[in-house]
Scaffold this active site. Structure first.
Site, PDB file in Angstrom:
ATOM      1  N   LYS A  75       0.871  -1.129   0.039  1.00  0.00           N
ATOM      2  CA  LYS A  75      -0.081  -0.097   0.058  1.00  0.00           C
ATOM      3  C   LYS A  75       0.824   1.317   0.328  1.00  0.00           C
ATOM      4  O   LYS A  75       0.754   1.973  -0.752  1.00  0.00           O
ATOM      5  CB  LYS A  75      -1.038   0.012   1.102  1.00  0.00           C
ATOM      6  N   CYS A 120     -18.712   5.048   6.777  1.00  0.00           N
ATOM      7  CA  CYS A 120     -18.862   3.537   6.712  1.00  0.00           C
ATOM      8  C   CYS A 120     -17.563   3.025   7.644  1.00  0.00           C
ATOM      9  O   CYS A 120     -16.656   2.542   7.451  1.00  0.00           O
ATOM     10  CB  CYS A 120     -18.243   2.979   5.207  1.00  0.00           C
ATOM     11  N   CYS A 128     -25.150   3.950   8.704  1.00  0.00           N
ATOM     12  CA  CYS A 128     -26.064   3.406   7.387  1.00  0.00           C
ATOM     13  C   CYS A 128     -27.163   4.363   7.164  1.00  0.00           C
ATOM     14  O   CYS A 128     -27.422   4.679   5.951  1.00  0.00           O
ATOM     15  CB  CYS A 128     -26.364   1.901   7.484  1.00  0.00           C
ATOM     16  N   CYS A 150     -25.884   6.857   4.765  1.00  0.00           N
ATOM     17  CA  CYS A 150     -25.430   6.847   3.647  1.00  0.00           C
ATOM     18  C   CYS A 150     -26.249   6.411   2.285  1.00  0.00           C
ATOM     19  O   CYS A 150     -27.389   5.964   2.565  1.00  0.00           O
ATOM     20  CB  CYS A 150     -24.588   5.192   3.832  1.00  0.00           C
ATOM     21  N   CYS A 190     -26.530  -1.390  -0.662  1.00  0.00           N
ATOM     22  CA  CYS A 190     -25.358  -2.026   0.236  1.00  0.00           C
ATOM     23  C   CYS A 190     -25.680  -3.335   0.576  1.00  0.00           C
ATOM     24  O   CYS A 190     -26.806  -3.429   1.653  1.00  0.00           O
ATOM     25  CB  CYS A 190     -24.993  -1.100   1.094  1.00  0.00           C
TER      26      CYS A 190
END
Length: 298
Positions: free
Chosen positions: A206, A276, A283, A286, A292
């Site tokens: 990463k 998230c 949620c 969102c 989702c």
């Protein structure tokens, strides 16, 4: 003693005189001949891979592409991505202000010093919140953050400067080892290839992908941290559940268009920091709640 060739010659001669033809060979011989003349399945498969197309005028098209391979992709991922962009439009997550690209001194000459500072910020960021990484980088920069200055700093002092980043004792060792390598092999600069970056002590995939993007302006792959790993699995952006960020990276790169690779890390990291969340995700706030697959789990 009559040989087989003589027998065949005799048979041919007798047929020439009008006699009845020789009786057919036995069933085993006939079966063997049929077997030898049957096409091999493996050959037929290989032939189907080389496809030619006929143009509208009836001739074969030289520029025609072979049959396109169907690539798996998640359902409704484009709408999910569009919704995340909307939710991230304010660019006010910690990563937007305190990410590695914001931790280096943009006025530090020469450019190699800036690249070195980007790499150090990435090394410090592992298992560490952006706010803590930024604080450590600020203290290091106040001391003059170059390869030479780090190598001249004793381990105890360096530890105090970067504390409380995660695994700070190990990072002291890795920073010293990597800085020595950069001085000896790269004239104080950082490598310009992914393979050389991941070979440095304390530098993972990463960090290497982000270093290539931020320091060198090259997209070498998708940088996947815990946020990207978690969100990709919650949205089912991987064909199967993945167990590590590196496994998630490989899965995403199989289908996500390459032009989105540079964007996806910052987009999902900020989304993971604000909405998230790892525990108790928001949620209700969102835009992807109805899209989702994991929304009903919380």
């Amino acid at each position: 003693m009559v040989t087989r060739s003589q027998s065949c010659a005799a048979g041919a001669g007798s047929r020439g005189k009008g006699e009845e033809p020789a009786p057919p060979r036995n069933q085993e011989v006939a079966a063997e001949e049929r077997k030898n003349h049957m096409p091999v399945k493996r050959q037929r498969k290989a032939e189907r891979l080389h496809v030619s197309y006929e143009a509208s005028d009836g001739g074969k098209s030289e520029a025609a592409d072979p049959l396109a391979v169907t690539v798996w992709e998640p359902q409704e991922w484009r709408q999910q991505l569009a919704n995340i962009r909307i939710m991230r439009s304010r660019k006010d997550a910690p990563v937007d202000q305190l990410g590695a690209e914001h931790c280096c001194d943009p006025s530090a000459p020469p450019k190699q010093v800036q690249r070195y500072q980007v790499l150090l910020a990435l090394m410090l960021s592992s298992q560490t919140k952006d706010q803590v990484t930024a604080g450590a980088m600020q203290r290091l920069r106040a001391q003059g953050l170059t390869v030479d200055s780090i190598l001249q700093t004793d381990d105890n002092t360096l530890g105090k400067l970067i504390y409380p980043v995660g695994f700070w004792r190990s990072k002291v060792k890795f920073i010293k080892q990597t800085s020595a390598i950069l001085q000896q092999r790269y004239d104080g600069d950082i490598p310009a290839s992914l393979a050389e970056l991941v070979a440095l002590p304390g530098v993972g995939p990463k960090m290497a992908h982000l270093a290539m993007a931020v320091a060198w302006g090259t997209v070498s792959g998708i940088a996947v941290d815990t946020h990207v790993h978690r969100i990709a699995n919650r949205l089912r952006w991987t064909k199967k559940m993945t167990k590590s960020p590196e496994e998630t990276r490989a899965a995403l790169e199989e289908w996500l268009p390459r032009e989105l690779w540079s964007e996806i890390n910052g987009l999902l990291v900020g989304f993971g920091q604000q909405i998230c969340l790892p525990i108790h995700p928001r949620c209700q706030a969102c835009l992807n709640q109805a899209l989702c697959p994991s929304a009903q789990s919380f």
